[in-house]
Design an enzyme around this catalytic site. Structure first.
Site, PDB file in Angstrom:
ATOM      1  N   ARG A 170      -9.274 -12.839  -4.573  1.00  0.00           N
ATOM      2  CA  ARG A 170     -10.405 -13.779  -4.544  1.00  0.00           C
ATOM      3  C   ARG A 170     -11.575 -13.203  -5.348  1.00  0.00           C
ATOM      4  O   ARG A 170     -12.236 -12.261  -4.902  1.00  0.00           O
ATOM      5  CB  ARG A 170     -10.845 -14.069  -3.109  1.00  0.00           C
ATOM      6  CG  ARG A 170     -12.065 -14.981  -3.045  1.00  0.00           C
ATOM      7  CD  ARG A 170     -12.254 -15.675  -1.703  1.00  0.00           C
ATOM      8  NE  ARG A 170     -12.614 -14.786  -0.621  1.00  0.00           N
ATOM      9  CZ  ARG A 170     -13.057 -15.209   0.578  1.00  0.00           C
ATOM     10  NH1 ARG A 170     -13.182 -16.508   0.824  1.00  0.00           N
ATOM     11  NH2 ARG A 170     -13.344 -14.348   1.528  1.00  0.00           N
ATOM     12  N   ASP A 453     -17.910 -11.538   7.534  1.00  0.00           N
ATOM     13  CA  ASP A 453     -18.154 -11.401   6.102  1.00  0.00           C
ATOM     14  C   ASP A 453     -19.432 -12.150   5.746  1.00  0.00           C
ATOM     15  O   ASP A 453     -20.196 -12.545   6.632  1.00  0.00           O
ATOM     16  CB  ASP A 453     -16.950 -11.863   5.279  1.00  0.00           C
ATOM     17  CG  ASP A 453     -16.656 -13.349   5.409  1.00  0.00           C
ATOM     18  OD1 ASP A 453     -17.518 -14.101   5.929  1.00  0.00           O
ATOM     19  OD2 ASP A 453     -15.566 -13.771   4.986  1.00  0.00           O
TER      20      ASP A 453
END
Length: 533
Positions: A170, A453
């Site tokens: 990602r 996150d």
């Protein structure tokens, strides 16, 4: 060692330190690709970012999100399909996520998951050492030359002779830059840096193995942003003499506007598509962001109460499965952020919740789902295997029973729940703790038994901003959310954190500015990045 030790293409400048190990990924081929991608696509990237602002201006003026009339033909054309599942991505029943830090890379690859989402975005702090060091770790892992020894002397190595999970990287979103690289004096897109460094190094090894290179694409807000990625893929494959369609990408539908353009996003990437993913925190964050100027119908309760089963979230996930399977694509479910602990009572509760969540996703037609900790891999696999059996996926489950329109996607006002002082305090405490972790170089932070996150900090500060901006009355205390209340809660919550108040000053200051500003700021990570070296 400085950048003069590298064979730099004309027009490229690197302003950060180059360690000897970085040269394995800062190759001439990688750097040439970064230069060519920047020169060709930076104007388009700027156009796409400008289009985001233009749409937000229209939303602020009263326009509402809806399916696009100009792309109706794409949605109504039943003939097109995306490419069939790529090698190594046929079975995705359990995907473990995490940053590319060396120890976590080894743990993820030893987890037994089918796929590892190697995160250079929300779970990664984009400090230079992490950006380039993460690419080194990916390359070393594919060579099986990776190990790590902790400060306590514990050794981490890949399990010998075991098949590794398929790696899906990602990169950073289109809004982020890599400030340490300039081409012709212009700062370079972080997305393109992450993509090019992987494709030309570890990605080459993946091609040799016939299992990649594959990507997860974050934060897109329109099909035109997906078109930009597709154009990047085509250009890179031609430049590197890679067969067209080798690259595959799964798109995260984690912004509110993108939920209205799922089919168009699949269409734009169809020869490179590997499906769509349904998230949670980023999507909720985007709901607040896009409707920042709207009133009480858009006030969300405590974030812990905004589950995947509330009406507007349920509509979003049902539509995603229906859309993906209609077009032959994988539908990947959301994150389980729980971290197993030594507290058996807490573990039992967490495992029950994850079991219920993954069972619901598998029953709804998802082909797989995410976990944030290797300790949750077996449970996720078990829940999906109960539905999938020996089949690699359930793309044939077309979910033609699903009928979701704009009204259902926009039905935020029927979300049950309350805004409480406990919710306010949780947002403040977790938000400040995460920002401190991020600024300290750790983008995957264990807080209160969850692996958090950047999306955590975004939703935390966004909820505080929303409640403050609209003067919400707390349901449990009857107190109005004011600047004075928020400042007091921040002071009290920081006092509860370990260490001295000075240890938290930078993260406290940034969180306070973002949560209490008169004007809503689109991303917390942009000003946070300015504080990184």
């Amino acid at each position: 060692m400085d950048s003069t030790a590298l064979d730099l293409p004309e027009g490229l400048e690197i302003t950060a330190e180059i360690t000897p190990e970085f040269t394995s990924v800062l190759t001439r081929e990688a750097l040439e690709l970064i230069v060519s991608l920047h020169r060709k696509f930076e104007p388009v990237r700027q156009e796409r970012l400008a289009a985001r602002k233009e749409r937000q201006t229209r939303l602020d003026a009263g326009e509402e999100l809806d399916f696009l009339e100009e792309t109706r033909a794409i949605r109504e054309d039943d003939s097109w399909q995306v490419a069939p599942p790529a090698p190594g991505l046929e079975d995705r029943r359990v995907e473990v996520t995490g940053p590319t830090y060396r120890k976590m890379t080894i743990n993820a690859l030893n987890s037994g998951a089918k796929v590892w989402l190697a995160d250079q975005e929300d779970a990664n702090t984009p400090a230079w050492d992490s950006v380039v060091g993460g690419q080194v770790n990916l390359l070393d892992s594919l060579k099986r030359e990776i190990d790590f020894v902790s400060e306590q002397g514990k050794e981490y190595r890949l399990r010998p002779d075991e098949e590794l999970p398929t790696i899906v990287v990602r990169p950073r979103g289109w809004h982020m830059v890599e400030k340490h690289m300039l081409v012709d004096g212009e700062v370079v897109s972080g997305s393109l840096v992450d993509f090019a460094l992987y494709l030309t190094t570890a990605g080459r090894l993946q091609i040799e193995k016939g299992r990649g290179p594959y990507f997860y694409l974050p934060k897109m807000e329109s099909h035109l942003e997906a078109r930009l990625w597709n154009d990047v893929f085509v250009h890179a494959q031609e430049a590197l003499d890679i067969p067209r369609g080798t690259i595959r990408a799964t798109c995260l539908i984690e912004t509110y506007p993108a939920a209205f353009e799922m089919e168009e996003i699949l269409y734009e990437l169809r020869e490179h598509s590997a499906g769509l993913n349904a998230g949670r925190w980023d999507y909720i964050f985007s709901v607040i962001k896009t409707h920042r100027s709207k009133g009480e119908d858009w006030i969300l309760p405590d974030r812990s109460q905004v589950t995947m089963t509330v009406p507007f979230m349920r509509a979003y996930t049902e539509l995603l499965v229906r859309t993906c399977h209609k077009r032959g694509a994988h539908a990947i479910g959301g994150m389980s952020a729980f971290i197993p602990s030594k507290d058996e009572t807490a573990n039992e509760k967490a495992f029950d919740q994850v079991r219920s969540d993954k069972s619901r996703e598998a029953g709804d037609g998802f082909d797989g789902s995410w976990v944030a900790h290797p300790g949750m891999v077996d449970l996720c696999r078990e829940m999906f295997t109960e539905v999938l059996g020996d089949q690699p996926n359930q793309i044939d489950n077309k979910r033609e029973d699903v009928q979701v329109g704009a009204e259902q996607l926009l039905d935020v006002k029927s979300t049950p729940g309350q805004v409480t002082e406990a919710g306010l305090r949780a947002n403040v405490s977790v938000g400040i703790q995460y920002v401190a972790s991020w600024l300290g170089g750790n983008g995957a932070a264990a807080i209160n038994g969850l692996m958090e996150d950047a999306a955590t900090a975004e939703i935390s500060r966004s909820q505080v901003w929303q409640w403050l901006h609209f003067g919400v009355i707390l349901d449990d205390t009857g107190e109005k959310v004011t600047k004075e209340l928020v400042d007091r809660v921040i002071e009290e919550e920081v006092a509860k954190l370990p260490g001295e108040a000075a240890d938290w000053e930078t993260s406290r200051k940034l969180f306070t500015e973002m949560a209490t500003a008169d004007e809503y700021q689109d991303f917390l990570t942009i000003p946070a990045y300015e504080l990184l070296g």
